[in-house]
Design a protein around this motif. Structure first.
Motif, PDB file in Angstrom:
ATOM      1  N   ALA A  17       6.600  -3.627  10.984  1.00 44.36           N
ATOM      2  CA  ALA A  17       5.941  -2.430  10.452  1.00 44.36           C
ATOM      3  C   ALA A  17       5.314  -2.725   9.091  1.00 44.36           C
ATOM      4  N   ALA A  18       6.033  -3.458   8.237  1.00 43.88           N
ATOM      5  CA  ALA A  18       5.507  -3.792   6.911  1.00 43.88           C
ATOM      6  C   ALA A  18       4.291  -4.705   7.020  1.00 43.88           C
ATOM      7  N   THR A  19       4.341  -5.650   7.937  1.00 42.64           N
ATOM      8  CA  THR A  19       3.203  -6.551   8.133  1.00 42.64           C
ATOM      9  C   THR A  19       1.981  -5.784   8.627  1.00 42.64           C
ATOM     10  N   ARG A  20       2.185  -4.892   9.581  1.00 37.02           N
ATOM     11  CA  ARG A  20       1.071  -4.094  10.114  1.00 37.02           C
ATOM     12  C   ARG A  20       0.526  -3.151   9.032  1.00 37.02           C
ATOM     13  N   LEU A  21       1.403  -2.533   8.261  1.00 36.41           N
ATOM     14  CA  LEU A  21       0.968  -1.654   7.178  1.00 36.41           C
ATOM     15  C   LEU A  21       0.134  -2.436   6.167  1.00 36.41           C
ATOM     16  N   ASP A  22       0.587  -3.633   5.818  1.00 33.60           N
ATOM     17  CA  ASP A  22      -0.150  -4.470   4.880  1.00 33.60           C
ATOM     18  C   ASP A  22      -1.525  -4.823   5.443  1.00 33.60           C
ATOM     19  N   PHE A  23      -1.583  -5.183   6.717  1.00 32.65           N
ATOM     20  CA  PHE A  23      -2.857  -5.519   7.357  1.00 32.65           C
ATOM     21  C   PHE A  23      -3.826  -4.340   7.307  1.00 32.65           C
ATOM     22  N   LEU A  24      -3.346  -3.172   7.704  1.00 30.00           N
ATOM     23  CA  LEU A  24      -4.223  -2.001   7.700  1.00 30.00           C
ATOM     24  C   LEU A  24      -4.657  -1.630   6.282  1.00 30.00           C
ATOM     25  N   SER A  25      -3.741  -1.725   5.338  1.00 27.90           N
ATOM     26  CA  SER A  25      -4.064  -1.394   3.947  1.00 27.90           C
ATOM     27  C   SER A  25      -5.142  -2.315   3.396  1.00 27.90           C
ATOM     28  N   ARG A  26      -5.062  -3.584   3.732  1.00 34.93           N
ATOM     29  CA  ARG A  26      -6.044  -4.555   3.241  1.00 34.93           C
ATOM     30  C   ARG A  26      -7.394  -4.377   3.927  1.00 34.93           C
ATOM     31  N   ARG A  27      -7.383  -3.869   5.143  1.00 34.05           N
ATOM     32  CA  ARG A  27      -8.634  -3.669   5.880  1.00 34.05           C
ATOM     33  C   ARG A  27      -9.445  -2.498   5.354  1.00 34.05           C
ATOM     34  N   ASP A  28      -8.759  -1.530   4.763  1.00 31.18           N
ATOM     35  CA  ASP A  28      -9.480  -0.352   4.285  1.00 31.18           C
ATOM     36  C   ASP A  28     -10.249  -0.697   3.028  1.00 31.18           C
ATOM     37  N   SER A  29     -11.502  -0.300   3.006  1.00 35.07           N
ATOM     38  CA  SER A  29     -12.365  -0.619   1.864  1.00 35.07           C
ATOM     39  C   SER A  29     -12.045   0.234   0.653  1.00 35.07           C
TER      40      SER A  29
END
Length: 141
Positions: A17-29
């Motif tokens: 969950a933390a890895t996915r949250l980090d991925f999505l957070s970094r993808r958002d401009s």
């Protein structure tokens, strides 16, 4: 499928969950432009690189739900830490320092965590009573 913390909690471990949250957070401009929709070619991953990225609605909702999942899992693991520290002989002052709160707030947080896990049947009444005994009297009382 609705995106809810309950659904994701069953699907993801804390680490995932933390890895996915980090991925999505970094993808958002982080763009603040409101009410704009960008067309995206889902068959071409490079379309994500065009002019910055932003999350679509399902990804945005997933990001929110994942944050809640992580908060819940972390909060639940706090009781494990409390009990381990107390069994090891830590004082409420030491536990409070680790949490950056007062000893009274740490003791109260421990008891709230116990009540939550007792209410959700994670702990039996006997296990909760044993944990309360381990905690001792409220600091400063």
């Amino acid at each position: 499928m609705q995106i809810t913390p309950e659904a994701l909690e069953q699907e993801f471990s804390l680490q995932t969950a933390a890895t996915r949250l980090d991925f999505l957070s970094r993808r958002d401009s982080g763009a603040t432009t409101l009410n704009t929709v960008a067309d995206r070619n889902d068959d071409d991953w490079s379309s994500l690189l065009d002019g910055g990225t932003s999350l679509d609605v399902p990804e945005s909702l997933e990001l929110l739900a994942l944050g809640e999942v992580i908060a819940r899992k972390a909060h639940d693991s706090q009781l494990v830490g409390f009990r381990a520290a107390l069994r090891g002989g830590a004082s409420w002052e030491q536990i409070a320092t680790a949490l950056d709160v007062t000893p009274e707030e740490a003791w109260a947080a421990f008891h709230r965590a116990l009540e939550r896990q007792e209410r959700t049947a994670v702990l039996t009444p006997d296990e909760a009573a044993s944990a309360r005994e381990l905690a001792g009297a409220r600091p400063g009382a």
